[in-house]
Design a protein around this motif. Sequence first.
Motif, mmCIF file in Angstrom:
data_model
loop_
_atom_site.group_PDB
_atom_site.id
_atom_site.type_symbol
_atom_site.label_atom_id
_atom_site.label_comp_id
_atom_site.label_asym_id
_atom_site.label_seq_id
_atom_site.Cartn_x
_atom_site.Cartn_y
_atom_site.Cartn_z
ATOM 1 N N SER A 144 -55.190 -26.838 -41.531
ATOM 2 C CA SER A 144 -56.559 -26.769 -41.008
ATOM 3 C C SER A 144 -56.599 -26.033 -39.676
ATOM 4 O O SER A 144 -57.545 -25.278 -39.401
ATOM 5 N N ASP A 145 -55.562 -26.220 -38.830
ATOM 6 C CA ASP A 145 -55.507 -25.496 -37.560
ATOM 7 C C ASP A 145 -55.296 -24.001 -37.791
ATOM 8 O O ASP A 145 -55.927 -23.164 -37.126
ATOM 9 N N GLN A 146 -54.396 -23.655 -38.716
ATOM 10 C CA GLN A 146 -54.170 -22.244 -39.022
ATOM 11 C C GLN A 146 -55.419 -21.605 -39.603
ATOM 12 O O GLN A 146 -55.746 -20.455 -39.298
ATOM 13 N N LEU A 147 -56.135 -22.344 -40.456
ATOM 14 C CA LEU A 147 -57.354 -21.818 -41.051
ATOM 15 C C LEU A 147 -58.425 -21.586 -39.989
ATOM 16 O O LEU A 147 -59.172 -20.606 -40.044
ATOM 17 N N SER A 148 -58.497 -22.476 -39.005
ATOM 18 C CA SER A 148 -59.473 -22.317 -37.929
ATOM 19 C C SER A 148 -59.225 -21.030 -37.149
ATOM 20 O O SER A 148 -60.163 -20.266 -36.876
ATOM 21 N N LEU A 149 -57.958 -20.764 -36.808
ATOM 22 C CA LEU A 149 -57.619 -19.533 -36.091
ATOM 23 C C LEU A 149 -57.866 -18.305 -36.967
ATOM 24 O O LEU A 149 -58.346 -17.273 -36.487
ATOM 25 N N HIS A 150 -57.538 -18.428 -38.250
ATOM 26 C CA HIS A 150 -57.742 -17.310 -39.167
ATOM 27 C C HIS A 150 -59.215 -16.942 -39.268
ATOM 28 O O HIS A 150 -59.578 -15.763 -39.183
ATOM 29 N N PHE A 175 -71.422 -23.297 -33.640
ATOM 30 C CA PHE A 175 -72.360 -24.303 -33.156
ATOM 31 C C PHE A 175 -71.631 -25.233 -32.191
ATOM 32 O O PHE A 175 -70.401 -25.214 -32.079
ATOM 33 N N ARG A 176 -72.414 -26.070 -31.533
ATOM 34 C CA ARG A 176 -71.874 -27.090 -30.633
ATOM 35 C C ARG A 176 -72.294 -28.457 -31.157
ATOM 36 O O ARG A 176 -73.402 -28.638 -31.669
ATOM 37 N N TYR A 177 -71.371 -29.405 -31.040
ATOM 38 C CA TYR A 177 -71.652 -30.762 -31.499
ATOM 39 C C TYR A 177 -72.853 -31.345 -30.752
ATOM 40 O O TYR A 177 -73.088 -31.051 -29.570
ATOM 41 N N ASN A 178 -73.609 -32.181 -31.460
ATOM 42 C CA ASN A 178 -74.724 -32.957 -30.908
ATOM 43 C C ASN A 178 -75.927 -32.097 -30.528
ATOM 44 O O ASN A 178 -76.870 -32.601 -29.923
ATOM 45 N N GLU A 225 -67.550 -24.871 -31.800
ATOM 46 C CA GLU A 225 -66.988 -24.160 -30.660
ATOM 47 C C GLU A 225 -65.959 -25.003 -29.919
ATOM 48 O O GLU A 225 -65.017 -24.466 -29.328
ATOM 49 N N GLU A 226 -66.113 -26.344 -29.962
ATOM 50 C CA GLU A 226 -65.219 -27.198 -29.184
ATOM 51 C C GLU A 226 -63.798 -27.236 -29.754
ATOM 52 O O GLU A 226 -62.821 -27.090 -29.017
ATOM 53 N N TRP A 281 -72.599 -34.343 -35.295
ATOM 54 C CA TRP A 281 -72.074 -35.094 -34.160
ATOM 55 C C TRP A 281 -70.546 -35.084 -34.177
ATOM 56 O O TRP A 281 -69.915 -34.937 -35.232
ATOM 57 N N ASP A 282 -69.959 -35.295 -33.008
ATOM 58 C CA ASP A 282 -68.506 -35.264 -32.892
ATOM 59 C C ASP A 282 -67.870 -36.631 -33.126
ATOM 60 O O ASP A 282 -66.699 -36.832 -32.838
ATOM 61 N N SER A 283 -68.622 -37.594 -33.602
ATOM 62 C CA SER A 283 -68.066 -38.901 -33.939
ATOM 63 C C SER A 283 -68.857 -39.465 -35.095
ATOM 64 O O SER A 283 -69.955 -39.016 -35.413
#
Length: 642
Positions: A504-510, A522-525, A544-545, A632-634
């Motif tokens: 999942s981390d590699q996919l995010s960078l890709h 987008f930004r959470y919340n 974005e976070e 939301w981030d939670s």
Amino acid sequence: MSLTDPEVVDFSIIPVFQVPNEEDASILSVNDEENVVSEGKRKKKKKKKNQVSAPRPACSWVYFSREFIKEYSASHPESSGLKAATRAASDAWKLMSTEEKEKYTRRAREVWDDYLSTAPARIPKPRKQTKLVTRCSPGRLFNVLQRLTSEQKTSVKSMGFGSLLGLRCRTLRRSLCLWLLERFNTARRSLEICGERIPLSPRDVEHVMGLAACGKDVVNSGPDDLIADLRHSYNATNRGISVRLLEERLAAPEAGEDFKRSFILYALGTLLSPTARLDVSPSFLHFLINMDVVHQYNWGKFLLDRLVREVSRFRQGKQRAVGGCLLFLQLFYYESISIEGAGSSASIGVPCLSSWGEEEITEREKRERELGGYGCGEVISKEGCLGMESLEYRVQVKRLSGGKMSSGVEQNPIFEQEGTQTVEEEMDRDFSMEEVSVTNFPKSKGMMFGDMEVTVEPDRTSCHNKEYGCSETVDYMRNNDHEENCIYAPCACPLPNCKFVGSSDQLSLHFSSKHWDSGRRFRYNIPLSVSLGMNEQFLVLQAEEDGILFILNKGVESIGNMVMVTCIAPSSSNENFLYDLVSGKGISSLRLKSLTENFPGRVEGFPPMDFLLIPFRFLGPSGELNLEVCIWDSTELGPDCP
């Protein structure tokens, strides 16, 4: 002149009234009752007719044709009638652009929305599948296997399909398969039986069917020109490749590349991955171009993925028959559920495919009925050595005299010496010179089998997700549990033309580096306004976070669009996100608040989870769908989005 004068009055037309006797009176009363009943029925019929709701609204074509035919008939009085006018309307409709049809489409949507708002809600009748329709036919493959020559069997083994040669089951137990399908959770890939949730993994396919659960992913897509020659060779049509044609090819004694390709197609189409159709999918030709790498594929994952896909399509009503390898579900149930008095709960050897013949299955089914039906047994723990996963150990086999056992079991005289029946069955396999893979042996450092000494040592192996960043090395018997919860489990890029697979981390960078312009950040919340075009099926959202990828999915139904949000992450991940979807038009608005589900890629079709149904009248002038998304981030239920 009087009325009694026969010349004046014709007595033949004057009715004569008689006093009825008792018998005639009873007949008259019965007739009266029948007349009352028939009259009551007529009243009921009229009442039902009066209760019929308004007819369903017409489609956009009907509105256009009515208008066109009226104008056409007025301008073409010489036409032959309604038939010619309708044909002319059809030709004109086909030549119209989407913008020209928008007038009639909008009108049809407005009428449909009014119909839905005024018509009483219909209570759908519960649909219960009472008869299983499937193309999975182990008996058909069994008959072909019996006719193979020794050279052809050798070719089958070289491709990694040697376990199929031990197939003994010829018929599916359809009642059991139907029972299992009702308890098959396609989203979680698990069976919910006996009060527990039993997850399914490629390792379970390997244990039951004997197909490799590691290696390259099987990809059945690509440019059509690469398989044009193969399609022509197999007379492939849009419906598929004929199963009868494959049977004719397999009847030839040839054991080369054409036989290998035909055998895999036949095995997939009849047992391992059948579809709802009678023919074999021509898309399978994409991974059969180079037959030298067939043994390197992860067939266990492919079989499980196709089973989940076919069952999902069946539940969505997209097909009448159930595809996928239902024999795997059947044998997995036998291996996973222990029934007292049904003999051994697990097979002695691996794969289990060769341990379940017609006699064993008949005995098991008989015991199931005696206990009251399916699901009355106990779930066997995966941590045990009774069939939930392959427990492999390195075994050094030495004769007491110190000589090493040869690799040719049938030619070794040691198997002609005295020993137990169980040992002879266990040794009726191919052993290597110094180490072999065996199953279900106890954890001990030394065992005696006849005149052989077997030394058993636990094996350690690397996680299959090593190439994606996992550095764990665990015991083989616990490797399956680790991989089910491994945070480095592969996730696929959601874009259809990209074949990237990574953690999942590699996919995010890709995605942020290669496809930065193909999604929305987008930004959470914080609410985000998005728009999906008429032909757009999904939109990728990236936070974005932390860079986590989400997918806003859209599906089209007869009365509107279905939308939901999923997260691209390993299915075993426990992290969920609360999201909010809002769609509005004028003073009306629709809203959904739910939790995301984790999937290792873009979901094909709609899984059984929460979604928001948006009527067509909420669409924009160009058919676009405008939404407001907030993630939301939670997972805690906080205040509404501002």
